[in-house]
Structure formats: C-alpha cells, structure tokens
Design an enzyme around this catalytic site. Structure first.
Site, mmCIF file in Angstrom:
data_model
loop_
_atom_site.group_PDB
_atom_site.id
_atom_site.type_symbol
_atom_site.label_atom_id
_atom_site.label_comp_id
_atom_site.label_asym_id
_atom_site.label_seq_id
_atom_site.Cartn_x
_atom_site.Cartn_y
_atom_site.Cartn_z
ATOM 1 N N HIS A 16 -17.613 25.596 -33.588
ATOM 2 C CA HIS A 16 -16.744 26.347 -34.842
ATOM 3 C C HIS A 16 -17.270 27.654 -35.419
ATOM 4 O O HIS A 16 -18.473 27.609 -35.924
ATOM 5 C CB HIS A 16 -16.760 25.268 -35.897
ATOM 6 C CG HIS A 16 -15.771 23.874 -35.506
ATOM 7 N ND1 HIS A 16 -16.213 22.629 -36.096
ATOM 8 C CD2 HIS A 16 -14.891 23.674 -34.608
ATOM 9 C CE1 HIS A 16 -15.243 21.771 -35.851
ATOM 10 N NE2 HIS A 16 -14.804 22.231 -34.731
ATOM 11 N N ASP A 54 -14.125 16.171 -36.187
ATOM 12 C CA ASP A 54 -13.329 16.668 -35.091
ATOM 13 C C ASP A 54 -14.412 16.177 -34.074
ATOM 14 O O ASP A 54 -15.533 16.662 -33.601
ATOM 15 C CB ASP A 54 -13.547 18.343 -35.438
ATOM 16 C CG ASP A 54 -12.935 18.999 -34.150
ATOM 17 O OD1 ASP A 54 -11.849 18.335 -33.613
ATOM 18 O OD2 ASP A 54 -13.158 20.155 -33.903
ATOM 19 N N MET A 98 -20.355 19.070 -39.171
ATOM 20 C CA MET A 98 -19.858 18.252 -40.408
ATOM 21 C C MET A 98 -18.290 17.840 -40.017
ATOM 22 O O MET A 98 -17.433 18.658 -39.192
ATOM 23 C CB MET A 98 -19.827 18.949 -41.567
ATOM 24 C CG MET A 98 -19.254 18.548 -42.892
ATOM 25 S SD MET A 98 -20.195 16.964 -43.502
ATOM 26 C CE MET A 98 -19.763 16.583 -44.806
ATOM 27 N N SER A 127 -20.494 21.937 -34.346
ATOM 28 C CA SER A 127 -20.163 22.725 -35.557
ATOM 29 C C SER A 127 -21.357 23.033 -36.104
ATOM 30 O O SER A 127 -22.191 23.801 -35.805
ATOM 31 C CB SER A 127 -19.224 21.840 -36.467
ATOM 32 O OG SER A 127 -18.761 22.406 -37.297
ATOM 33 N N THR A 128 -21.532 22.567 -37.595
ATOM 34 C CA THR A 128 -22.722 23.113 -38.215
ATOM 35 C C THR A 128 -24.031 22.678 -37.543
ATOM 36 O O THR A 128 -24.238 21.873 -37.293
ATOM 37 C CB THR A 128 -22.787 22.472 -39.712
ATOM 38 O OG1 THR A 128 -21.344 22.708 -40.353
ATOM 39 C CG2 THR A 128 -23.784 23.087 -40.643
#
Length: 353
Positions: A199, A296, A293, A173-174
């Site tokens: 993401h 998930d 973050m 993600s991030t």
C-alpha cells in the site's frame, strides 16, 4: 488532557504545516498535541521533557535534516514516527529511506493548495497517527540484526528442482517496506515470478522498485503496463494507482492492471491480487501476508488456500503492525505463521522441493 490519549509532538519548520497538523490532530478524539518543535534540536529537548507517544517529522528542516534526526532517534530512543513528505520523486526516495530506518508511516504532503488539500486527507492523517501509536518499533532493530542476505552471485535454485511452486505473491501495508526487503534479500536467484502489493501512492512504488532492484540479484520492476508476461527471477511491484491481477494462459503467467474501484479502501489491494491467483493455478503458488493495519489480504488468502495454495503470515513479534496477518490467522486461512527472518528461507525451501 486524558491520560489515555495519544500524545503527539509535531516537528516541522513550516508554520502553515504546524498550524494545520495542530488543528487536524487536536480535533480528533483520543489525540493530544503536547508540543510543536520548529527544528530537530528543539524536538530533542521536547522529547525528553514531554515524552510523546508519536512524532510527526518533516524531512527538510534547519539545523538538522529529518533523516539524520530520525537515524539518531531510532538508535538512541526508538519511538513511533510518521514522516511528512512531498509527492515527488525526491520526496518518495527520501521517505523510503526513512521507512527503512524505522519510521512507521508517512503522510504524503500535496504539492499545491497545501491548506485545502491537507485538510482533505484529515482522516488519513488521524488514522496513521493512531496506527503509529500502536506500532511495534522495537522490531525494526531486531529484524535487521537477524537479517542474513544471500551473497550476490551466490546460491541459486536448481533448474531441475521438482517443486510445483511457480508463483509467489506477497501483500503488505504499514511496515511493509522493510519487511518486503528482508524477505527478498534471503531469496536466491532463479526464483519463480514474485508479485507484490504494498500500500503506497503512485510514484512511491516506482522508487521502491528501483531501490530493491539496486539491492537484489533479482530483477525488480514496477508493474506499470496493462498486461505483461511474468518471468522467473523477476519481482513485480504493483503500481500505486492500479490493482494488479494475475492470470494463467497458454503455459505462462501474465500480470494485468486494473483501474477498478478501491477494495478495502486500497488501490492496489492485496485481496484483488490474491483472489485473481485463486482463480488461476492456486495450487502452484504461495501467498504471503506481511505486516499491515486492517484486513486487506485475509479474504484473498483464504480463497488461495481453499484452491490449494500454501499460505504464510508474519508473526506478531516481528510485525510493525500485526493487523492484516492477525485477521488471516484468526480466520484460519494460514498454513504457516513465521517470524520475518524465516519467511524468505521458507519460500526458498518450497521452491527447491
């Protein structure tokens, strides 16, 4: 203002965006907007004077574009930056460049009815600014210095290898845009199929796949079909508007697209991908959880491990945001905790056994 609040500098030439971001951020607990700059030159002086914790940065501005400013900023005074971009192909490509340079995240600016639509993503804007404030921006430079890409046309896996690994799965993600690239550039050719959930919105995933495809010897595709056979030497990036699942049938892996509801507030979700692999030959796969973050991927990685998969998580020092990997480690479902610059080599070694 509370000393513990996140200090934000808004850099945008649009008075409308300035006002909207100011209203959204100042209404959120724990955030103070300490200044608004209409162009990068003004922002440069305000950074020295105001010492913000986070900058929101537009891309197209007078006097200096956002990308040039970001590049200078990350070279001279690295700090968390959240880009303001448009939901267009051009916007996606420029945003991906910004994330490679060192921006922590981005806010996808709606193409129409800006005032109402931007207010609808208030929670997302506030969340991304708060995440950025805790990001490890120093790791961008460290990870790039340690990068050792495979030379094009160079090493490849021995087709007579004895390894039983025939599928690699990655979730991020991030900070994942650059992390995924740093993993893939270390992989030789003739790797097993690689499936990835990062993401990001639809449209951005296509641009991301294209950028990687131009960089690597591996063939990188956005997974945008209902069902497709997964081939060796191919990387499949989940479409930003669909879950991606994997099934094993008649001696081959197939990718399956799903329009089911978001999981962990994400679509695509890493947990959906990992959980599907746990149901199909998990003992022949490796699951990798990179920077991001939230939580998930931890549950799905645990399912993969219980079914015999090798599980890997990125370490804290090399992660932009050590959230998703941390949760998986704390839940005890990770076999190997590795710095980013070692993950690609580890995957190659496992596929060479």
């Amino acid at each position: 203002m509370s000393n513990s609040n996140i200090r934000v500098l808004i850099v945008d030439d649009s008075k409308v965006i300035q006002r909207l971001l100011f209203e959204i951020l100042t209404s959120a607990p724990g955030i103070d907007v300490v200044g608004i700059a209409g162009d990068p030159l003004e922002a440069r002086n305000m950074i020295k004077r105001l010492d913000p914790d986070v900058i929101t940065l537009d891309i197209e501005m007078p006097k200096m574009d956002g990308i040039t400013f970001l590049r200078n900023l990350m070279r001279l005074r690295p700090m968390p930056v959240v880009m303001i971009s448009t939901l267009t192909q051009k916007g996606a490509e420029i945003t991906l460049e910004a994330l490679e340079i060192g921006a922590v995240d981005y806010i996808a600016k709606p193409n129409h009815d800006l005032m109402n639509n931007l207010k609808q993503i208030t929670a997302e804007i506030v969340h991304k600014v708060k995440v950025a404030a805790r990001a490890n921006v120093d790791c961008f430079a460290d990870n790039k210095r340690q990068a050792q890409p495979v030379i094009a046309g160079g090493s490849s896996l021995n087709s007579n290898r004895e390894s039983n690994i025939d599928l690699l799965a990655i979730g991020a993600s991030t900070g994942g845009i650059e992390a995924i690239k740093q993993v893939l550039i270390r992989l030789p050719t003739n790797m097993p199929p690689i499936v990835i959930v990062q993401h990001m919105p639809a449209g951005f995933t296509a641009s991301f796949a294209n950028r990687l495809n131009n960089l690597l010897d591996l063939t990188v595709l956005e997974f945008d079909q209902p069902r497709i056979k997964l081939d060796r030497n191919h990387v499949y990036i989940a479409n930003g508007n669909r879950h991606m699942l994997v099934e094993f049938s008649q001696g081959a892996y197939f990718g399956i697209a799903s329009d089911d509801a978001p999981v962990n507030r994400h679509k695509p979700a890493v947990d959906v991908l990992f959980s599907s692999i746990a149901d199909h030959r998990a003992s022949h796969s490796i699951g990798v959880l990179l920077t991001g973050m939230g939580m998930d991927g931890a549950s799905g990685l645990g399912k993969m491990k219980r079914e015999g998969a090798i599980t890997v998580a990125q370490d804290e020092k090399s992660s932009v945001v050590w959230g998703m990997p941390r949760v998986a480690i704390e839940e005890g479902v990770v076999d190997k905790v590795l710095p980013l610059n070692e993950i690609g080599n580890f995957l190659s070694e496992q596929c060479l056994k």
